[in-house]
Design an enzyme around this catalytic site. Sequence first.
Site, PDB file in Angstrom:
ATOM      1  N   TYR A 113      -1.663  -0.415  10.576  1.00 46.11           N
ATOM      2  CA  TYR A 113      -1.826  -0.816   9.165  1.00 46.11           C
ATOM      3  C   TYR A 113      -0.535  -0.513   8.394  1.00 46.11           C
ATOM      4  O   TYR A 113      -0.023  -1.371   7.665  1.00 46.11           O
ATOM      5  CB  TYR A 113      -3.011  -0.059   8.550  1.00 46.11           C
ATOM      6  CG  TYR A 113      -3.293  -0.410   7.098  1.00 46.11           C
ATOM      7  CD1 TYR A 113      -3.796  -1.656   6.753  1.00 46.11           C
ATOM      8  CD2 TYR A 113      -3.056   0.506   6.078  1.00 46.11           C
ATOM      9  CE1 TYR A 113      -4.055  -1.987   5.426  1.00 46.11           C
ATOM     10  CE2 TYR A 113      -3.314   0.188   4.754  1.00 46.11           C
ATOM     11  CZ  TYR A 113      -3.811  -1.057   4.430  1.00 46.11           C
ATOM     12  OH  TYR A 113      -4.065  -1.376   3.118  1.00 46.11           O
ATOM     13  N   SER A 162       0.861  -1.196   0.000  1.00 46.80           N
ATOM     14  CA  SER A 162       0.000   0.000   0.000  1.00 46.80           C
ATOM     15  C   SER A 162       0.888   1.234   0.000  1.00 46.80           C
ATOM     16  O   SER A 162       2.053   1.156   0.416  1.00 46.80           O
ATOM     17  CB  SER A 162      -0.859   0.003   1.266  1.00 46.80           C
ATOM     18  OG  SER A 162      -1.521   1.248   1.429  1.00 46.80           O
TER      19      SER A 162
END
Length: 247
Positions: free
Chosen positions: A159, A146
């Site tokens: 995350y 990501s």
Amino acid sequence: MTVESATPTSKVVLITGASSGIGEATARRLAASGHRVFLGARRTGLIAAVAKDIEAAGGVAGHHALDVTDRESMGAFVRAARDRYGRIDVLVNNAGVMPLSMLEALKVDEWDLMIDVNLRGVLYGIAAVLPLMREQGSGHIVNVASVSGHRVDPTAAVYSATKFAVRAVSEGLRQESRDVRVTVITPGLVSSELTDGITDSGVRGAVEGMMEIAIPASAVGEAIAYAVGQPADVDVSEMVIRPTAQG
Ligand code: NDP
């Protein structure tokens, strides 16, 4: 063992988290290019429906229940694919969760879940296919990270930590490999079900607002298809795919 063969350019591609979003789009895109795909996720009804759709369109697709946090489940998924196709050319470690929150909210179970799915799941995937790929003398592991693997924002500390870790593991694997290709796919804002897992309603509302500029999951499937389609001596090490309007 039933082995389904296909054209020489057709690869056997396993995709984790193929029941929605980027995984589903990648399965459809790769199958449309003639690759033989094998879909894994916990929602078995959804992967069965996607595989049926792909086969109805003339593609080759199989599916198997998969919980990436369970090493036995990952092993069974990989064995089922190998039994069906006789080899494994590509693993797309795509399954992921993103229950964002401030650290001070102490949603420790959600921290554990992100570590288990986003990091441990990727490692279990690597552990399940690497011996086979070494034996074959070829293979390709595609890890979906990501832009949060490059930057840290409030609510995304854990995350981001998992996605930084995925990039670290991928780079280590790449450096250790002379026959197995390693690709990091780094999406920005992409339309999917990912925000459904955010349990803090304030954070969820804010993130859903940001998603107004999100690009379709097929844009990431296209990038993965490019990396998979390169010759064995060409390693596409990382691709960033994000909305033009994303800062
Ligand atoms: P989705 O929520 O649509 O898809 C997530 C997939 O992961 C689902 O198929 C889900 O399947 C699967 N999954 C979750 N937990 C498990 C588990 N324990 N075992 C097996 N599969 C699991 O989101 P996206 O398509 O957006 O997410 C795909 C990847 O892309 C993730 O790694 C995410 O972090 C990454 N990403 C997404 C971005 C975005 O903006 N959407 C941006 C950057 C990265 P099931 O529930 O059926 O098991």
